[in-house]
Design a protein around this motif. Sequence first.
Motif, PDB file in Angstrom:
ATOM      1  N   THR A   1       0.902  -0.572  -0.152  1.00 10.02           N
ATOM      2  CA  THR A   1       0.130   0.007   0.291  1.00 10.02           C
ATOM      3  C   THR A   1       0.645   1.098  -0.198  1.00 10.02           C
ATOM      4  OG1 THR A   1       0.309   0.227   2.566  1.00 10.02           O
ATOM      5  CG2 THR A   1      -1.688  -1.326   1.192  1.00 10.02           C
ATOM      6  N   ASP A   2       1.770   1.147   0.043  1.00 13.49           N
ATOM      7  CA  ASP A   2       3.078   2.437   0.234  1.00 13.49           C
ATOM      8  C   ASP A   2       3.632   2.398  -1.487  1.00 13.49           C
ATOM      9  OD1 ASP A   2       5.142   4.100   0.352  1.00 13.49           O
ATOM     10  OD2 ASP A   2       6.165   2.669   1.885  1.00 13.49           O
ATOM     11  N   LYS A   3       3.128   3.732  -1.862  1.00 19.19           N
ATOM     12  CA  LYS A   3       3.623   3.404  -3.668  1.00 19.19           C
ATOM     13  C   LYS A   3       5.648   3.264  -3.384  1.00 19.19           C
ATOM     14  CE  LYS A   3       0.727   7.232  -3.193  1.00 19.19           C
ATOM     15  NZ  LYS A   3       0.107   8.430  -3.777  1.00 19.19           N
ATOM     16  N   ASN A   4       6.125   3.937  -2.441  1.00 24.95           N
ATOM     17  CA  ASN A   4       7.459   3.848  -2.779  1.00 24.95           C
ATOM     18  C   ASN A   4       7.578   2.090  -3.051  1.00 24.95           C
ATOM     19  OD1 ASN A   4       7.839   6.252  -2.585  1.00 24.95           O
ATOM     20  ND2 ASN A   4       7.977   5.860  -0.218  1.00 24.95           N
ATOM     21  N   SER A   5       7.154   1.053  -2.906  1.00 24.11           N
ATOM     22  CA  SER A   5       7.249   0.061  -3.003  1.00 24.11           C
ATOM     23  C   SER A   5       7.348  -0.571  -4.704  1.00 24.11           C
ATOM     24  CB  SER A   5       6.675  -1.012  -1.994  1.00 24.11           C
ATOM     25  OG  SER A   5       5.045  -1.100  -2.627  1.00 24.11           O
ATOM     26  N   PHE A   6       6.500  -0.313  -5.208  1.00 23.19           N
ATOM     27  CA  PHE A   6       6.247  -0.030  -6.302  1.00 23.19           C
ATOM     28  C   PHE A   6       7.164  -0.539  -7.692  1.00 23.19           C
ATOM     29  CE2 PHE A   6       1.613   1.559  -6.663  1.00 23.19           C
ATOM     30  CZ  PHE A   6       0.655   1.171  -5.616  1.00 23.19           C
ATOM     31  N   ASP A   7       7.976  -0.037  -7.150  1.00 23.01           N
ATOM     32  CA  ASP A   7       9.371  -0.591  -8.060  1.00 23.01           C
ATOM     33  C   ASP A   7      10.216  -1.225  -7.206  1.00 23.01           C
ATOM     34  OD1 ASP A   7       9.845   1.890  -6.361  1.00 23.01           O
ATOM     35  OD2 ASP A   7      11.407   2.629  -8.287  1.00 23.01           O
ATOM     36  N   ASP A   8      10.578  -1.367  -6.062  1.00 21.15           N
ATOM     37  CA  ASP A   8      11.472  -2.255  -5.658  1.00 21.15           C
ATOM     38  C   ASP A   8      11.741  -3.691  -6.970  1.00 21.15           C
ATOM     39  OD1 ASP A   8      11.125  -0.127  -4.009  1.00 21.15           O
ATOM     40  OD2 ASP A   8      10.684  -1.487  -2.187  1.00 21.15           O
ATOM     41  N   PHE A   9      12.870  -4.209  -6.186  1.00 23.53           N
ATOM     42  CA  PHE A   9      13.078  -5.279  -6.941  1.00 23.53           C
ATOM     43  C   PHE A   9      14.001  -5.891  -6.206  1.00 23.53           C
ATOM     44  CE2 PHE A   9      15.900  -2.481  -8.829  1.00 23.53           C
ATOM     45  CZ  PHE A   9      16.876  -3.200  -8.585  1.00 23.53           C
ATOM     46  N   PRO A  10      13.935  -7.529  -6.207  1.00 22.97           N
ATOM     47  CA  PRO A  10      15.195  -8.557  -5.775  1.00 22.97           C
ATOM     48  C   PRO A  10      15.815  -8.407  -6.643  1.00 22.97           C
ATOM     49  CG  PRO A  10      13.261  -9.384  -7.263  1.00 22.97           C
ATOM     50  CD  PRO A  10      12.975  -8.145  -7.290  1.00 22.97           C
ATOM     51  N   SER A  11      16.713  -9.295  -5.836  1.00 25.06           N
ATOM     52  CA  SER A  11      17.946  -9.956  -6.321  1.00 25.06           C
ATOM     53  C   SER A  11      18.824 -11.242  -5.664  1.00 25.06           C
ATOM     54  CB  SER A  11      19.049  -8.636  -5.851  1.00 25.06           C
ATOM     55  OG  SER A  11      20.280  -8.881  -7.203  1.00 25.06           O
ATOM     56  N   GLN A  12      19.375 -11.450  -6.792  1.00 29.97           N
ATOM     57  CA  GLN A  12      19.966 -12.928  -6.114  1.00 29.97           C
ATOM     58  C   GLN A  12      21.286 -12.793  -5.194  1.00 29.97           C
ATOM     59  OE1 GLN A  12      19.233 -15.940  -5.661  1.00 29.97           O
ATOM     60  NE2 GLN A  12      17.034 -15.437  -5.516  1.00 29.97           N
ATOM     61  N   GLN A  13      21.735 -11.236  -5.437  1.00 31.29           N
ATOM     62  CA  GLN A  13      22.807 -10.945  -5.396  1.00 31.29           C
ATOM     63  C   GLN A  13      23.108  -9.106  -5.014  1.00 31.29           C
ATOM     64  OE1 GLN A  13      26.687 -11.068  -8.675  1.00 31.29           O
ATOM     65  NE2 GLN A  13      25.923 -13.969  -8.580  1.00 31.29           N
ATOM     66  N   VAL A  14      23.887  -9.475  -4.374  1.00 36.90           N
ATOM     67  CA  VAL A  14      24.412  -7.813  -3.855  1.00 36.90           C
ATOM     68  C   VAL A  14      25.165  -7.166  -4.850  1.00 36.90           C
ATOM     69  CG1 VAL A  14      24.969  -6.261  -2.043  1.00 36.90           C
ATOM     70  CG2 VAL A  14      24.092  -8.248  -1.362  1.00 36.90           C
ATOM     71  N   VAL A  15      24.452  -5.907  -6.554  1.00 34.04           N
ATOM     72  CA  VAL A  15      25.281  -5.529  -6.725  1.00 34.04           C
ATOM     73  C   VAL A  15      25.315  -4.068  -6.688  1.00 34.04           C
ATOM     74  CG1 VAL A  15      25.108  -5.395  -9.798  1.00 34.04           C
ATOM     75  CG2 VAL A  15      24.319  -7.183  -8.650  1.00 34.04           C
ATOM     76  N   ILE A  16      26.771  -3.870  -6.800  1.00 32.36           N
ATOM     77  CA  ILE A  16      26.847  -2.307  -6.433  1.00 32.36           C
ATOM     78  C   ILE A  16      27.719  -1.645  -7.130  1.00 32.36           C
ATOM     79  CG2 ILE A  16      26.158  -2.214  -3.876  1.00 32.36           C
ATOM     80  CD1 ILE A  16      28.811  -3.428  -3.592  1.00 32.36           C
ATOM     81  N   PRO A  17      27.473  -0.536  -7.152  1.00 33.55           N
ATOM     82  CA  PRO A  17      28.436   0.195  -8.456  1.00 33.55           C
ATOM     83  C   PRO A  17      29.916   0.492  -7.448  1.00 33.55           C
ATOM     84  CG  PRO A  17      26.935   1.752  -8.446  1.00 33.55           C
ATOM     85  CD  PRO A  17      26.833   0.390  -7.008  1.00 33.55           C
ATOM     86  N   LYS A  18      31.296   0.390  -8.161  1.00 38.20           N
ATOM     87  CA  LYS A  18      32.439   0.956  -7.948  1.00 38.20           C
ATOM     88  C   LYS A  18      32.471   2.603  -8.252  1.00 38.20           C
ATOM     89  CE  LYS A  18      36.428   1.721  -9.662  1.00 38.20           C
ATOM     90  NZ  LYS A  18      37.711   1.357 -11.177  1.00 38.20           N
ATOM     91  N   GLY A  19      33.063   3.084  -6.617  1.00 39.80           N
ATOM     92  CA  GLY A  19      33.481   4.608  -6.107  1.00 39.80           C
ATOM     93  C   GLY A  19      31.884   5.312  -6.405  1.00 39.80           C
ATOM     94  N   GLU A  20      30.898   4.409  -5.995  1.00 43.47           N
ATOM     95  CA  GLU A  20      29.849   4.866  -5.279  1.00 43.47           C
ATOM     96  C   GLU A  20      29.222   5.016  -3.728  1.00 43.47           C
ATOM     97  OE1 GLU A  20      26.868   5.424  -8.818  1.00 43.47           O
ATOM     98  OE2 GLU A  20      28.518   6.818  -9.824  1.00 43.47           O
ATOM     99  N   PRO A  21      28.567   5.614  -3.000  1.00 44.62           N
ATOM    100  CA  PRO A  21      28.698   5.147  -1.560  1.00 44.62           C
ATOM    101  C   PRO A  21      27.637   4.773  -1.411  1.00 44.62           C
ATOM    102  CG  PRO A  21      27.857   7.718  -2.412  1.00 44.62           C
ATOM    103  CD  PRO A  21      29.041   7.255  -3.416  1.00 44.62           C
ATOM    104  N   VAL A  22      27.730   3.146  -0.717  1.00 41.28           N
ATOM    105  CA  VAL A  22      25.986   2.058  -0.909  1.00 41.28           C
ATOM    106  C   VAL A  22      25.896   1.924   0.614  1.00 41.28           C
ATOM    107  CG1 VAL A  22      25.760  -0.435  -1.710  1.00 41.28           C
ATOM    108  CG2 VAL A  22      27.120   0.665  -2.636  1.00 41.28           C
ATOM    109  N   LEU A  23      24.492   2.346   0.857  1.00 40.20           N
ATOM    110  CA  LEU A  23      24.637   1.859   2.034  1.00 40.20           C
ATOM    111  C   LEU A  23      23.154   0.819   2.219  1.00 40.20           C
ATOM    112  CD1 LEU A  23      22.969   3.542   5.292  1.00 40.20           C
ATOM    113  CD2 LEU A  23      21.418   4.619   3.242  1.00 40.20           C
TER     114      LEU A  23
END
Lengths: 344, 627, 193
Positions: free
Chosen positions: A205-227
Amino acid sequence: MYGLLIAIGIVLLLSVIWMVYRIQALISVAKGSSKKIATTSNKVNAILMMVFLVGCTILMVWYSIKEFDNYQLPVASEHGVITDQLFWVTMAVTGFIFVLTHILLFWFGYRYQYDDNKRAAYYPDNNKLEIIWTLVPAVVLTVLVFTGWRAWKDITAPAPEDAHVVEIMGYQFAWEIRYPGKDNVLGDYDYRLINANNSRGIDFTDKNSFDDFPSQQVVIPKGEPVLFKIRARDVLHSVFAPHMRLKMDAVPGMPTRFWFVPTKTTTEMRAELGDDEFEYEIACTEVCGRGHFSMRRVITVLEPDEYREWVSEQESFIKRNPDLISDLPSDLKELAEIYINESK
Amino acid sequence: MAVANVSSHDVEHHEHEHHDNFITKYIFSTDHKMIGKQFLVTGIFWALIGGFLSIVFRLQLGFPDMNLEFLRPIFGGWIDNTGKLDPNFYLALVTMHGTIMVFFVLTAGLSGTFSNFLIPLQIGARDMASGFMNMLSYWFFFLSSVVMFCSLFLEKGPAGGGWVVYPPLSALEQAIPGSGLGMTLWLVAMTFFIVSSLLGGINYITTVINLRTKGMSFARLPLTIWAFFLTAIIGLLSFPVLFSAALLLVFDRSFGTSFYLSDIYIGGEALPNTGGSAVLYQHLFWFLGHPEVYIVLLPALGITSEIIATNSRKPIFGYKAMIISMLGITILSFVVWAHHMFVSGMNPFLGSIFMFLTLIIAVPSAVKVFNYLTTLWRGNLRFTPGMLFSIGLVSVFISGGLTGIFLGNSAIDIQLHDTYFVVAHFHLVMGSASFFGLVAGVYHWFPKMFGRMMDEKLGHIHFWLTFVGIYMVFFPMHYIGIAGFPRRYYTWTEFAFSDMYTDLNMFVSAAAIITFAAQMILVFNFFYSMFFGRKASLNPWRSNTLEWTTPLHPQHGNWPGEIPSVYRWPYDYSKPGSKEDFIPQTIPLSATPESNLPHEEKLVNLEKEIIAEEGQILVANETKEES
Amino acid sequence: MEEKLSYEEGAVQPLSMHPKKFALWLFIVSVVMVFASLTSAYIVRQGEGNWLEFNLPDIFWYTSAVIILSSITMHWAYVSAKNDALDMLRLALIITSFLGFAFLVGQWYSWVALVDRDVYFVGNPSGSFLYVFTGLHALHLISGVIFLIIVLISSLRYKIHSQNMAQMEMCVTYWHFLGALWIYLFMFLLLNH
């Protein structure tokens, strides 16, 4: 049969040892050697101290050098470089004290072994010495603590606004990973909503969740902050990414966080180590039950543009499984459907 | 006057108690010496069990492919059909090893034994303030032991959530089978244990404050007594907090409250608990847990101080500094607990505060080490087994203490927390150091306990095997820890980063087995010498303290006649001028004019006056009685 | 004989405090630690939010008055014992025990009042803590009442008088402590609920 023979053998052996021991004890009583203090055994013990000191020092130095590349994990995050540096500075300081005090300890043991003709020095106190060795450790420790504190303060500071959010949820015995999608905001969750289709308890019911997606791996970009936003579903877990020098407990009912900047992509690290199968990993370091030792997830670090491409290819929860929005009130459902259609 | 009446009654009471029967002498004894021995023997029993458990999980870690079928007679269904250890039972083994070693061996076995045995003997008292409470203290410990021992044989296994029993894991049976009845028994046993510790601690403090013999001022107490005294104070202040933590856990487990539980979905259902805080438990637990480290360590340091001074034939260097640093440790031990929780999700600002406080506590520890070293310097060292173990203690205390500087630094702790680096650290600084103190104490005071000597040669062999063994077990763990291997892992092969060091782990396990086997030498030496050892002389180590002025086999009441008075500090070894290289505490300064220091010369007159006055009173009393 | 004994005692006891009384003080210290840890846990937990707010039962005011009154009567008993007014002592002890009992009944009704407000032991920790505080304190108070009754029996056997005050003094100390403990808990709850 063999068991019986072995048992008899052991009994015989023990009784021989016992006899030897008794005879030795009786002889020493008869000799009256127990009264003397500066005996051979006293000397032997003194010599053994030096043997121990030299032997163990050689063993330690040899093994530490030989194995350095094995126990020194490659580091792949910005703050990790700093904490590693702190670690080795502390290692140098403590290592020096370690060696020095042990040389003194065992050398005194050898040098001042009992001698009937000698007398110990009556040396009960010296305030100057006490003050020196209170102040010196205090100063050294203050320096160490202060540098540690500065690093700690930076590491635990609030994450930058533009940090890429990844949610990691621990449960017995794996991790579930969720990405916030385009808006970079995770949808709400509630543990009461968890069911077979919605293992993370996402509140649709929270609209922010509509574009949330799952992943089997943690994929993150190099050189940018990740939280990392960390939570747990059942008992305590702890996210441990050894190459990122990252660790934070996952607590049910109390979300935690840890942010960092990865510095090397998986491909770069593979090239550096000459190991084509290398992966960054996440493990659990808070005992959580039977499968504690097997909560593995892979972290893949990509170049930033590769990362953006990867994100754009992912399908959101509601797109993968439209049933998730079937119970929503009609206005929200419409919005969700619009979202699904738009992203096609 | 009321005070005097009660206690004098006690004294008479002791003198009448010479004909004990078996039960009052050996079982329900109120004699502090017998209670001390009871603690010791129970402690040895638990040490063997705790050590054996560690061997089993070391087999799993060092030889993961080994067929453990031969353990089936002991562990039954916990060994599966392929001869593998069950992962749940592995966790139970780790948990019970920790609980047993920390509480039952190093708290009860060390502090219980030596506080009981030595406090009255070294301060010159007939017995503890309350012999009955002391007896209760042992029997609560015994009860606790029985309950904990029974929990080892439960069908679903004993508690398995680590010795810190963090909820929710320890609160939910769905999470791990050991959190069912096993955890209940764990809590029951710990409650009895807390009662036992408090009864003991209250008694130790009361005795040290109230029952010192004449002249035994605080500035003349042996460092052992200072250590026991401060340990008892720490226990008195911290064990009640563990009680609170456990009480709330019991409510959460059995009554459905939500002190520690919140937002949990487990076993296919969402639990109703909301609003609890798992971190709250960690705060309460470590408020005990960290002082507990010093409860375990301080007595060992006290024992070592005494033994090193005696066998170096030298006064302990910096007696006052030693006391001040122990006081410092006592106070600081209460304000450092949260360094166990840097990555628990606690507010990072608190983390900074606790980092500063934690590293302050390293200073008094450093002072102690330097004082030990200076005591050895220019000494005349006699390597009795007790002395060797004391030197060993100093060594492992340095090794383990230094790694504490890494872990107390929160930035470095992020990587090292809950890895084998931590395991190596606390096994050296707390486990091995306290164990060495315990063993040193046993070797040193065995003649006083049983009137016989332990065999020295066996003691030497035992020491070298143990000392080398301990380093072979725990030193390699530093490398494993720096490499990031997490604790409490059943196997490390699931991860690429930790799928190595099988050789090193095999080495550690083999060393652990050898070290454990070497402890059988001590067990043999202990029980053999108890009955067949060489008869001890009255003061075999030529020591200064009061316990060596008692008869070889002191009765209940310790001294047959009047309790000796004390005229000097306990460390007058090798005093210039004196003929012997030791002057017992009972010898007045006026009897040793040849060795008195200038400031003592002034005290001699005062002392003479007091003695003369006493003589008059005595004479006056006697004449009054006659008339 | 008496003087010689006192001389020997002097040698044995440098500090002239009765060991049992001293032990009682140490016991009190450990009880203080239990409640100190529980109340700090309360504050820590409260700081984390999700905290049920409700009004304390008014009956706590009455029970507090009762326990203060009982401390006064206890002091009266102590003074009577010191003056060898044995009848007064017994009367005061009986009244104190009765007040202690009344306090316990009052605490029970406070639980009833809490249930009326839909605050249960099982539920939000703010309520659970209240039950733990009152329950644990009540348990200690029961031990206090038992101690009082033991002292009362001794006084009936003429064992308590100005020359034999040790047991009486211990009982007085413990009772005042329990009263102070309750007042602390009540004040704490008033300020932090």
